[in-house]
Each structure stands twice: as structure tokens, then as C-alpha cells.
Design an enzyme around this catalytic site. Sequence first.
Site, short mmCIF file in Angstrom:
data_model
loop_
_atom_site.label_atom_id
_atom_site.label_comp_id
_atom_site.label_asym_id
_atom_site.label_seq_id
_atom_site.Cartn_x
_atom_site.Cartn_y
_atom_site.Cartn_z
N ASP A 58 0.85 -1.19 0.00
CA ASP A 58 0.00 0.00 0.00
C ASP A 58 0.89 1.24 0.00
O ASP A 58 1.56 1.53 1.00
CB ASP A 58 -0.89 -0.02 1.24
CG ASP A 58 -1.85 1.17 1.28
OD1 ASP A 58 -1.78 2.04 0.39
OD2 ASP A 58 -2.66 1.22 2.21
N SER A 125 4.23 15.06 -15.42
CA SER A 125 3.39 15.19 -16.60
C SER A 125 3.40 16.60 -17.16
O SER A 125 3.44 17.58 -16.41
CB SER A 125 1.94 14.80 -16.26
OG SER A 125 1.05 15.15 -17.29
N GLU A 127 0.97 18.01 -18.16
CA GLU A 127 -0.27 18.65 -17.74
C GLU A 127 -0.05 19.70 -16.66
O GLU A 127 -0.89 20.57 -16.45
CB GLU A 127 -1.26 17.59 -17.23
CG GLU A 127 -1.74 16.60 -18.28
CD GLU A 127 -2.70 17.22 -19.29
OE1 GLU A 127 -3.34 18.23 -18.95
OE2 GLU A 127 -2.80 16.68 -20.41
N TYR A 148 -6.14 16.24 -11.55
CA TYR A 148 -5.03 15.34 -11.86
C TYR A 148 -3.74 16.14 -12.04
O TYR A 148 -2.69 15.78 -11.50
CB TYR A 148 -5.34 14.55 -13.13
CG TYR A 148 -4.15 13.81 -13.70
CD1 TYR A 148 -3.70 12.62 -13.15
CD2 TYR A 148 -3.47 14.32 -14.81
CE1 TYR A 148 -2.61 11.94 -13.68
CE2 TYR A 148 -2.38 13.65 -15.35
CZ TYR A 148 -1.95 12.48 -14.79
OH TYR A 148 -0.88 11.82 -15.31
N LYS A 152 -0.31 15.96 -9.94
CA LYS A 152 0.98 15.69 -10.55
C LYS A 152 1.99 16.80 -10.22
O LYS A 152 3.19 16.53 -10.08
CB LYS A 152 0.84 15.56 -12.07
CG LYS A 152 0.14 14.30 -12.53
CD LYS A 152 0.87 13.03 -12.14
CE LYS A 152 2.08 12.74 -12.99
NZ LYS A 152 2.68 11.41 -12.69
#
Length: 342
Positions: A58, A125, A127, A148, A152
Site C-alpha cells: 500500500d 506530466s 499537464e 489530476y 501531478k
Amino acid sequence: MKRAIISGINGQDGSYMTEYLISIGYEVHGIIHGPGGYNEESVERPGSESPLFYHPCDTSDPGQLTKLIYDIIPDEIYHFESRGRMNVRYDMHEFSGDITGLSSLMVLESVRQSGVGCKFCQSSSCEIFGSTPPPQNELSPFRPHSPYACAKLMSHLSAVNYREAHGLFAASGILFNHESPRKGEIFVSRKITSAVARIRACEEKHLIVGDLKPQRDWGYAPEYMEMMWKIIDGDAPCDYVIGTGEAHTVGEFVEEAFSYAGLDWGEHVKIDPRYFRPTDSRGLRADYTKAKNELGWEPRIRFRELVRIMVDADMRALGLEPPGEGDRVLRERFPRIWWEIE
């Protein structure tokens, strides 16, 4: 033999990274999600001679992560775990933050706590640049446009912080869109090429997509993973933008894929406003000057070739004979193909 830990090993990037590292002599340990969490007895191995091991763990539990790192004593850690699906990007803000943002922080803190001194490579990313005008490089402002992308950015800045505050070897590859036949069909590139194959096979009649106007810098995933290794193989940790330097719209991707398969996209493509994003990065295009000068990065696969590689693979998966231009390009550009061709 060097050892590497890979989070997100079952995704596109993790699977290619695994194959590349094994091809150059690494022992690879992949983090997977499983019941019970990490312990020495939970390790899975595909075969007695395989240099690949799977560890249920985990990544939100720093105790499990620290024990895993301490037990394996890796030379390198590649962190790919994230969630980029549309509903996660915009509707499940806490989930996106926990999995994509906090997991990087947990891994970095576990590296610090374990004291093993391994190298860490963060998969960041493009993004994170959001509305920053193209081209974007390592010094461009960060203006993320989705949960998202915000998560990131948290991951990216966590790596920077642990590098500067704690002296960890923490580097990042800021990867622009990198695609392959292993990309999930929830992503627009693979959604397009898989639909083209099904339409050719007469299994479907239409492709339903959202906005065709956003521009992306599309590259080929396997060669991006080679660059992730080069980034972490350096003497000093740095961040590098990796892309092709070319931008093409989603509409261009649609047109190229359909025309390559001998189809008229106008007869098969429908626009559904429900797939439009509330906010979107309209123009993402990499300025990879730093990676070119310091790492020798130069993309071997460009936009048109990428589309053809993906269409060939999706047609072949359905038992169709592909045009084969994508396969020819792969053989030509990669004399030593280290990954399994789809």
C-alpha cells in the site's frame, strides 16, 4: 546486478520500464496492490529464474514502503503510480490527490527514512504546465488545469523539495503525451486507434469523442522509458522535459488514424459534448533543448509514425491484416527491440 523498484508496474510506463531494465541486466521489483499489504512472504515471482518480483504494498502506508525499500535495498526507484482517467481528473478530487499526489510524497519520505541512499525518478506530466503558452520547458510556469494536473504538480514539487531539503537523488522526467498499444482505451489516443480497428472489423460503426481542438505533443512510450533511465543514470539529479517538439490536435489524430486504415473519418466520428473537459490545456508542445544537449535525446518516432504503429497493433489484435507501415518503421528505427511487440 542492479536492483530497481517500480511503482505502477502494471501500467503502460511501468511495463515498458520493466522490460527495458531487465534487458540491460537489472533485477526488478514491482509494487502491486494486494490484500494484506507488504511482508516477506507475499512476494510473487513469475519463474524461478526470472529477475522480476512482485510485492503487494500500500503506497499510502509509509511503514510498508519503508520496510519494502529497506528489505530490497534498491539502487533506483521509478515512480509511475497515478490515476489519469477523466472521471478521476475532474470528479474524484480527493482520490486523485491521494493516489497521484500523496503517493510520491510517501515514497520519497520512505526513501529518506530507510537511509538506503537509492536514486528516485519521478514521472511528471506536461499537464502541470496547463495554460502556459507553448513551447514549454523546465523553466516554464506551472498552471495546472485539472485535479489530476494539480496532483501531478504536487508530486513533481515533492521530488524537488526532497532533493533540495534532504539531499536525495530525486530527478523528474516531465513527460509529454507518450502513447503505445498498451495505453488504456480510456485515453483518447488508444480510444481512436482501437475504434478504427473495430470499425474495420465491422464490430462497430462509430467513434464517439469530445473536443477535437486541443493540441498535444504525442510521442512513443518505449523510447521515453529509455530516457527515464538516462535521467536517473546521471551523476546529479535534474529535471528534464521529454517530448517531440511537435503539436497536433485530437482531430489530426482522428484523421490520420482513419485515413491510414482506409476509412473516411467523417462517416464514422460523432462529437459528444459530454466528453468535453471543463478546462483543458489547449496547447502543449515540448521544448526538449536541455534533454537534447545533456542526454542526447532526439525522438525516433514522430506523430504520423506513432499513429500507424498503434493502428497496426490494434488491427492485428482483432485478427486483421494491418497496412504494416508502423511495423516497418519500428524495425527500421529500433534495430534492437527490447520490448514485446503488440
